[in-house]
Design a protein around this motif. Sequence first.
Motif, PDB file in Angstrom:
ATOM      1  N   LEU A 278      -1.201  10.417   0.830  1.00  0.00           N
ATOM      2  CA  LEU A 278       0.175  10.857   1.087  1.00  0.00           C
ATOM      3  C   LEU A 278       0.295  11.401   2.505  1.00  0.00           C
ATOM      4  CD1 LEU A 278       3.077  11.498   0.271  1.00  0.00           C
ATOM      5  CD2 LEU A 278       2.244  13.669  -0.684  1.00  0.00           C
ATOM      6  N   GLU A 279      -0.685  12.190   2.962  1.00  0.00           N
ATOM      7  CA  GLU A 279      -0.655  12.707   4.331  1.00  0.00           C
ATOM      8  C   GLU A 279      -0.580  11.566   5.337  1.00  0.00           C
ATOM      9  OE1 GLU A 279      -4.035  15.172   5.004  1.00  0.00           O
ATOM     10  OE2 GLU A 279      -3.475  16.657   3.501  1.00  0.00           O
ATOM     11  N   ALA A 280      -1.340  10.502   5.086  1.00  0.00           N
ATOM     12  CA  ALA A 280      -1.362   9.363   6.006  1.00  0.00           C
ATOM     13  C   ALA A 280       0.003   8.690   6.067  1.00  0.00           C
ATOM     14  CB  ALA A 280      -2.428   8.370   5.576  1.00  0.00           C
TER      15      ALA A 280
ATOM     16  N   SER B 191      -6.642   5.263   5.073  1.00  0.00           N
ATOM     17  CA  SER B 191      -6.247   5.556   3.686  1.00  0.00           C
ATOM     18  C   SER B 191      -6.201   4.302   2.827  1.00  0.00           C
ATOM     19  CB  SER B 191      -4.868   6.225   3.664  1.00  0.00           C
ATOM     20  OG  SER B 191      -3.828   5.267   3.857  1.00  0.00           O
ATOM     21  N   ARG B 192      -6.185   3.130   3.446  1.00  0.00           N
ATOM     22  CA  ARG B 192      -6.127   1.894   2.669  1.00  0.00           C
ATOM     23  C   ARG B 192      -7.480   1.524   2.079  1.00  0.00           C
ATOM     24  NH1 ARG B 192      -3.433  -2.974   5.385  1.00  0.00           N
ATOM     25  NH2 ARG B 192      -2.708  -3.371   3.269  1.00  0.00           N
TER      26      ARG B 192
ATOM     27  N   THR C  60       0.835  -1.203   0.000  1.00  0.00           N
ATOM     28  CA  THR C  60       0.000   0.000   0.000  1.00  0.00           C
ATOM     29  C   THR C  60       0.869   1.252   0.000  1.00  0.00           C
ATOM     30  OG1 THR C  60      -1.805  -1.106   1.163  1.00  0.00           O
ATOM     31  CG2 THR C  60      -1.747   1.294   1.269  1.00  0.00           C
ATOM     32  N   ALA C  61       1.912   1.254   0.823  1.00  0.00           N
ATOM     33  CA  ALA C  61       2.802   2.417   0.892  1.00  0.00           C
ATOM     34  C   ALA C  61       3.469   2.675  -0.464  1.00  0.00           C
ATOM     35  CB  ALA C  61       3.852   2.210   1.970  1.00  0.00           C
ATOM     36  N   ARG C  62       3.917   1.610  -1.118  1.00  0.00           N
ATOM     37  CA  ARG C  62       4.527   1.783  -2.445  1.00  0.00           C
ATOM     38  C   ARG C  62       3.498   2.292  -3.451  1.00  0.00           C
ATOM     39  NH1 ARG C  62       6.282  -3.667  -1.224  1.00  0.00           N
ATOM     40  NH2 ARG C  62       8.329  -3.609  -0.188  1.00  0.00           N
ATOM     41  N   GLU C  63       2.288   1.791  -3.348  1.00  0.00           N
ATOM     42  CA  GLU C  63       1.213   2.220  -4.244  1.00  0.00           C
ATOM     43  C   GLU C  63       0.935   3.711  -4.068  1.00  0.00           C
ATOM     44  OE1 GLU C  63      -3.107   1.403  -3.307  1.00  0.00           O
ATOM     45  OE2 GLU C  63      -2.778  -0.047  -4.930  1.00  0.00           O
ATOM     46  N   ILE C  64       0.900   4.165  -2.806  1.00  0.00           N
ATOM     47  CA  ILE C  64       0.664   5.591  -2.537  1.00  0.00           C
ATOM     48  C   ILE C  64       1.761   6.430  -3.168  1.00  0.00           C
ATOM     49  CG2 ILE C  64       0.618   7.336  -0.708  1.00  0.00           C
ATOM     50  CD1 ILE C  64      -0.729   5.223   1.089  1.00  0.00           C
TER      51      ILE C  64
END
Length: 303
Positions: free
Chosen positions: A275-277, A302-303, A170-174
């Motif tokens: 992005l804020e998350a 955010s997910r 998820t982080a990479r996707e964001i």
Amino acid sequence: EVYPTRVWESAERTEEGWDHVALILRGCSGADARGRADLVFRFPTDSHAYERLPHEAEVLDHLATRVDVAVPRYTHRPASLDGGGLRFAGYPMVRGDRLTPELLAALPPTERTSLAAQIGGLLSALHVLDTSSSPIDRVPAAYQPENLDFARQVLATDLPEVFTEDELCTAREICHEVAALLADRAGPGRPVVFLHNDLAPRHLYWQRETAAAPGRLGVIDFTDMCLGDPAADFAGLYDYGPAFVDEVLAHYVGRIHPRPGEADLLDRAWTYRRLEALFLVAAHLRYGVQTWPQARAMFDHSR
């Protein structure tokens, strides 16, 4: 020392902000109170906020006659005792209760409608300001590129220790989504407007049952103001849920419909929210900002 004749009935110190300590003085009197009963004094805690404080005060004076909501007006701008410039500044307290999601949910329909209209009107007024004239022309560009770089650094070094593989995905996707959006935003003809840039519950206040309306909105903390994508000012409103964001958008007169090849305004807003998350998680891991449960809750949302 700067205001020796001012006295007060009670004082409260808060360190909620990332870059300021606030001192809230209630029941003020004396010549140095200048007729103001309740005052908020803000003390910058980093060089960025310190350097921007005089300009923030100037911008707020500029905004006060151009928006229909309550914003801080710095009535106390003392010269530093050591001659080093504006070390702190104070303004009459912006009235109302903090606009938490719980407070919004408890408002009757007429107040909720009025509130959505006032937020929509505020964003409409901010986003049509002339960015080429003083003092708006000295507002910096948006910080999303720097925030993305920071999030990527922490993703590569710190996050693998605390995230599952699904969460890392998820982080990479964001990061991928934000990078694509920022590349798109760099194209010709994209709107660049004045942004509050941190329009979230901690900075919104609702004063109920004023003489002129069911209530009046108050907005504080313009430290992170910048010039950028109008969608960024809708990101923090997702704390209230997408239905309320739609209500605000119904009262917004900026450009909503995308041009060919441009993402929808609220799609962009949700990307900035994600992005804020991720940034909040990264800032907690690196600097201890906020608490881990707060950071995790925002990332999970955010997910």
